[in-house]
Design a protein around this motif. Sequence first.
Motif, short mmCIF file in Angstrom:
data_model
loop_
_atom_site.label_atom_id
_atom_site.label_comp_id
_atom_site.label_asym_id
_atom_site.label_seq_id
_atom_site.Cartn_x
_atom_site.Cartn_y
_atom_site.Cartn_z
N THR A 10 -0.65 -46.67 -61.17
CA THR A 10 -2.14 -46.72 -61.34
C THR A 10 -2.67 -45.28 -61.53
O THR A 10 -3.90 -45.32 -61.73
CB THR A 10 -2.58 -47.15 -59.98
N HIS A 11 -2.03 -44.29 -61.24
CA HIS A 11 -2.51 -42.59 -61.26
C HIS A 11 -1.90 -41.90 -62.57
O HIS A 11 -2.38 -40.81 -62.59
CB HIS A 11 -2.57 -42.27 -60.02
N LYS A 66 -4.37 -59.33 -60.34
CA LYS A 66 -5.23 -58.86 -61.27
C LYS A 66 -4.51 -57.56 -61.89
O LYS A 66 -4.32 -56.64 -61.39
CB LYS A 66 -6.55 -58.38 -60.54
N THR A 87 -4.20 -54.41 -63.85
CA THR A 87 -4.88 -53.11 -64.02
C THR A 87 -4.74 -52.41 -65.34
O THR A 87 -3.93 -52.74 -66.05
CB THR A 87 -4.51 -52.03 -62.89
N ALA A 88 -5.79 -51.78 -65.61
CA ALA A 88 -5.80 -50.98 -67.19
C ALA A 88 -4.65 -49.95 -67.34
O ALA A 88 -4.01 -50.07 -68.53
CB ALA A 88 -7.11 -50.25 -67.03
N ASN A 89 -3.87 -49.74 -66.15
CA ASN A 89 -2.81 -48.72 -66.26
C ASN A 89 -1.50 -49.35 -66.30
O ASN A 89 -0.45 -48.72 -66.08
CB ASN A 89 -3.00 -47.39 -65.28
N VAL A 134 -0.87 -53.64 -60.77
CA VAL A 134 -1.18 -54.97 -60.22
C VAL A 134 -1.82 -54.86 -59.03
O VAL A 134 -1.49 -54.15 -58.29
CB VAL A 134 -0.05 -56.05 -60.12
N ASP A 135 -2.96 -55.55 -58.94
CA ASP A 135 -3.66 -55.60 -57.79
C ASP A 135 -3.57 -57.06 -57.12
O ASP A 135 -3.72 -58.03 -57.83
CB ASP A 135 -5.37 -55.47 -57.70
N ARG A 160 4.18 -57.71 -62.89
CA ARG A 160 3.21 -57.63 -63.97
C ARG A 160 3.39 -58.62 -65.04
O ARG A 160 2.51 -59.30 -65.33
CB ARG A 160 3.16 -56.33 -64.53
#
Length: 250
Positions: free
Chosen positions: A40-41, A109, A111-113, A116-117, A195
């Motif tokens: 995510t980062h 959900k 995520t853009a990167n 997964v949320d 994912r």
Amino acid sequence: MDEKHQHQHQPQIMASPRRYRARELLLVIMCFFVGVHLWTHSAAVPFLPQQAAEFLAPTQEGSVNGLVPFEAHIISKCPDTRHALRNLILPVMQKIHDKVDFKLSYIGKPTANGGVDCKHGPSECIGNIIELCAHELYPDPKIYLGFVMCLTKDYPQIPDRTLIEDCALEHAIDFNKLNECAARDETAHGIELLRNSVQRSAEANVTISCTIRLNNEVYCIRDDDQWKDCPNGPGVNDLVLAIEKLYRSS
């Protein structure tokens, strides 16, 4: 309060004889948080080999080798998942497991990167990954579905290491292999499984756990402790008859 969002305290499960392996699963959990941070980062982890991508790839419309597509979209820490598995999916599978192409897919959900949320946070993501690894290692529904049901019975405790050890032992699942799958490539493998599964649910426009699909169409939904959108009925015999009809016509 909706049990999907807040759970009451549950008594701890007795430790299994394999408790000495607890450190291994703790390492998985620690690596998972590191993996989530990386996904995510920073740059996304490279895709897995083709065979891993194919494992959770969406099936084409229609039956597979004459089997009826039968799928449940779930999340691991959910009372509606527990009810649907215990009262509908497992009893149905006991009757017609040889007539369906069964799958469990997970809801989240993307995520853009590339991460997964999960609805109930990282602990649910860990539970989802553990269940997906059981599916990958033991594709026979009699094994992995039983393992998932065992975890789901005590879903507020997921991903408690003792619960996972006990359920693995009960269903003849190798804990070391399960651990290796979840931790492979610094958890990149497990996150990729999740994912792909979440993406499958998103492509089917499924957002509610538990959504049951039959022949690639929504058959019934269990949500907020009740059955919804079940025109053919939510009973075991209702679903068995629907599957039998599709199987005969395939």
